[in-house]
Every structure is written in structure tokens, then in C-alpha cells.
Write a protein that holds these residues in place. Sequence first.
Motif, PDB file in Angstrom:
ATOM      1  N   ALA A  11      -7.941  13.296 -47.513  1.00 44.52           N
ATOM      2  CA  ALA A  11      -8.412  12.705 -48.862  1.00 44.52           C
ATOM      3  C   ALA A  11      -7.670  11.150 -48.654  1.00 44.52           C
ATOM      4  N   GLU A  12      -6.550  10.995 -48.626  1.00 43.49           N
ATOM      5  CA  GLU A  12      -5.982   9.748 -48.415  1.00 43.49           C
ATOM      6  C   GLU A  12      -6.397   8.773 -47.336  1.00 43.49           C
ATOM      7  N   GLU A  16      -9.254   8.932 -45.773  1.00 40.16           N
ATOM      8  CA  GLU A  16     -10.731   8.566 -46.367  1.00 40.16           C
ATOM      9  C   GLU A  16     -10.583   7.262 -47.564  1.00 40.16           C
ATOM     10  N   LYS A  17      -9.775   7.538 -48.359  1.00 38.09           N
ATOM     11  CA  LYS A  17      -9.544   6.583 -49.425  1.00 38.09           C
ATOM     12  C   LYS A  17      -8.882   5.239 -48.733  1.00 38.09           C
ATOM     13  N   LEU A  18      -8.014   5.056 -48.035  1.00 38.65           N
ATOM     14  CA  LEU A  18      -7.381   4.007 -47.423  1.00 38.65           C
ATOM     15  C   LEU A  18      -8.236   3.340 -46.509  1.00 38.65           C
ATOM     16  N   ARG A  19      -8.984   4.089 -45.734  1.00 39.21           N
ATOM     17  CA  ARG A  19      -9.641   3.552 -44.426  1.00 39.21           C
ATOM     18  C   ARG A  19     -10.646   2.723 -45.388  1.00 39.21           C
ATOM     19  N   ASP A  20     -11.204   2.844 -46.402  1.00 39.68           N
ATOM     20  CA  ASP A  20     -12.069   2.000 -46.961  1.00 39.68           C
ATOM     21  C   ASP A  20     -11.534   0.573 -47.514  1.00 39.68           C
ATOM     22  N   ARG A  21     -10.251   0.750 -47.554  1.00 44.49           N
ATOM     23  CA  ARG A  21      -9.544  -0.459 -48.012  1.00 44.49           C
ATOM     24  C   ARG A  21      -9.085  -1.510 -46.652  1.00 44.49           C
ATOM     25  N   ASP A  67       0.988  12.400 -53.420  1.00 47.01           N
ATOM     26  CA  ASP A  67       0.031  13.279 -54.232  1.00 47.01           C
ATOM     27  C   ASP A  67       0.571  14.920 -54.230  1.00 47.01           C
TER      28      ASP A  67
END
Length: 114
Positions: free
Chosen positions: A24-25, A27-32, A55
Motif C-alpha cells: 500500500a505504501e 503504491e501511494k508513494l510511487r504516485d508521488r 503504519d
Amino acid sequence: MEMARLITGAGEEEKDYLAALCRAEQEKLRDRLREESLGQSDAFLCAVAWMAAADYCSGKGAGGTASWRAGDVSVQEANAQERIAASEALRAAGARLLEGLVKDDAFAFLGVRG
């Protein structure tokens, strides 16, 4: 994921939970990430591990304080405030690792007359 396990001290029984947090982290960080940072750099993977550990600690802190005693053995878990502080420290460490790798999402006024 193994790095996050070492950071948190999570047991083998929590391996799947920690792996899900890491995914999850990631995927979230890859977008940034900036385009030039899209490769799997060591700093990115370490940041994912630190953020997933944060988390994990926040989730564990939700339960509050727990302690028990069996004969001469007593076990006491960290209280919620300690878990929150640990989570914040881990997240800050992960954010420092991401410096220069992610897009700047800060907001600022430049050249505005008052």
C-alpha cells in the motif's frame, strides 16, 4: 518487507499484514515520485519500509496499554502515546529518505502584494 519486519520486530504471524502495508505504501508513494526517480532506488525502498513500519506502529497503538503476568514473567506493551511517537518518528525518517525523489506538493504564494 523484510526491512519493515526488522524495524517493527513483527513476528512471523504478522508477515502478511506487514506485506500488505508495504504494498500500500509503495503504491501511494510511487504516485508521488518524479519521473527521473521511477527506478527502484534504495532510498525509495527504505522509505517504503519506514512508512509501512509507521503504519504498523499506529495500528498497534490503537489498542492502548496491555500488560499481563504469568508466574515470574510479566509482559507490558508500550502505551498508545509511545506508539504514536514511534510512528511519527518512523514517518519522518521515511519522509527524509524521499527528499529529492518526490514531486514537491507544497503550496506557496510567490510575488503576491499585500
